[in-house]
Design an enzyme around this catalytic site. Structure first.
Site, PDB file in Angstrom:
ATOM      1  N   CYS A   1       0.518  -1.196  -0.339  1.00 23.95           N
ATOM      2  CA  CYS A   1       0.345  -0.247  -0.224  1.00 23.95           C
ATOM      3  C   CYS A   1       0.807   1.003  -0.241  1.00 23.95           C
ATOM      4  O   CYS A   1       1.999   1.575   0.683  1.00 23.95           O
ATOM      5  CB  CYS A   1      -0.948  -0.113   1.141  1.00 23.95           C
ATOM      6  SG  CYS A   1      -2.075  -1.636   1.338  1.00 23.95           S
TER       7      CYS A   1
ATOM      8  N   HIS B   1      -7.151  -4.854   6.021  1.00 22.69           N
ATOM      9  CA  HIS B   1      -6.312  -4.512   7.446  1.00 22.69           C
ATOM     10  C   HIS B   1      -5.162  -5.457   8.529  1.00 22.69           C
ATOM     11  O   HIS B   1      -5.226  -6.253   7.314  1.00 22.69           O
ATOM     12  CB  HIS B   1      -7.241  -3.832   8.455  1.00 22.69           C
ATOM     13  CG  HIS B   1      -7.818  -2.667   7.627  1.00 22.69           C
ATOM     14  ND1 HIS B   1      -8.432  -2.027   8.601  1.00 22.69           N
ATOM     15  CD2 HIS B   1      -8.037  -1.765   6.182  1.00 22.69           C
ATOM     16  CE1 HIS B   1      -9.323  -1.054   8.096  1.00 22.69           C
ATOM     17  NE2 HIS B   1      -8.836  -0.862   6.714  1.00 22.69           N
TER      18      HIS B   1
ATOM     19  N   GLU C   1      -4.876  -5.702  11.006  1.00 20.02           N
ATOM     20  CA  GLU C   1      -5.203  -6.685  12.050  1.00 20.02           C
ATOM     21  C   GLU C   1      -6.237  -7.981  11.472  1.00 20.02           C
ATOM     22  O   GLU C   1      -5.666  -9.020  12.455  1.00 20.02           O
ATOM     23  CB  GLU C   1      -6.600  -5.628  13.229  1.00 20.02           C
ATOM     24  CG  GLU C   1      -5.417  -4.275  13.815  1.00 20.02           C
ATOM     25  CD  GLU C   1      -6.076  -3.383  12.744  1.00 20.02           C
ATOM     26  OE1 GLU C   1      -6.609  -2.247  13.312  1.00 20.02           O
ATOM     27  OE2 GLU C   1      -5.578  -3.736  11.089  1.00 20.02           O
TER      28      GLU C   1
ATOM     29  N   CYS D   1      -9.747   0.471  13.095  1.00 22.66           N
ATOM     30  CA  CYS D   1     -11.644   0.804  12.893  1.00 22.66           C
ATOM     31  C   CYS D   1     -11.875   0.248  13.703  1.00 22.66           C
ATOM     32  O   CYS D   1     -11.811  -1.048  13.914  1.00 22.66           O
ATOM     33  CB  CYS D   1     -10.816   0.711  11.629  1.00 22.66           C
ATOM     34  SG  CYS D   1     -10.727  -1.229  10.606  1.00 22.66           S
TER      35      CYS D   1
ATOM     36  N   CYS E   1     -12.067  -3.591  12.523  1.00 21.81           N
ATOM     37  CA  CYS E   1     -11.072  -4.394  13.215  1.00 21.81           C
ATOM     38  C   CYS E   1     -10.846  -4.734  14.683  1.00 21.81           C
ATOM     39  O   CYS E   1     -11.232  -5.392  15.765  1.00 21.81           O
ATOM     40  CB  CYS E   1      -9.586  -4.007  12.672  1.00 21.81           C
ATOM     41  SG  CYS E   1      -9.385  -4.031  11.297  1.00 21.81           S
TER      42      CYS E   1
END
Length: 144
Positions: A28, A72, A74, A100, A103
């Site tokens: 990313c 993500h 996590e 977030c 997650c």
């Protein structure tokens, strides 16, 4: 701060540095996030943000917006431990950015009891949910 708390703080910073190193694996461009799941002082899983297995390693579209199917860090760590013979029940999650809300739900369901993070995500609803679930949430200053 007593001796036990000092040792825990040292461990937290050490694992956090490792999470930042793991984040370097992410393809990313906008944000690289790393996560480690630790139980009984053993790393039982790891993850970084990126596309699902078998997809192209491109996280953003041509407008530099993160693609909706990017996982993500996590979520990658939790799903990875789910495929192993380990259990995340009672584990600590070290993640370079605070979780977030999505997650946070996975963290609660995975039985993780402690979350340590370095950078704050733009929204705090994930941390708020973790605290509501009585999960210990610790913010550490990253020593990269």
């Amino acid at each position: 701060m007593n001796e036990k708390e000092k040792k825990q703080e040292q461990l937290d910073k050490r694992y956090m540095r490792m999470a930042f190193i793991w984040a370097e694996n992410s393809y990313c461009q906008r944000r690289k996030v790393g996560a480690l799941l630790v139980k009984n002082k053993m790393i039982i899983s790891d993850g970084y943000n990126g596309t699902p297995a078998g997809f192209e390693n491109i996280c953003e579209d041509e407008m530099n917006v993160t693609k909706p199917y990017v996982l993500h860090a996590e979520a990658n760590a939790i799903t990875k431990v789910a495929r192993s013979h380990n259990s995340s029940d009672g584990a600590t999650l070290y993640v370079t950015s605070s979780p977030c809300i999505e997650c946070a739900k996975l963290i609660i369901q995975a039985g993780i009891k402690r979350v340590v993070f370095a950078d704050s995500y733009r929204l705090s609803d994930g941390v708020d949910l973790l605290k509501r679930a009585e999960i210990e949430v610790v913010s550490v200053i990253a020593e990269q």
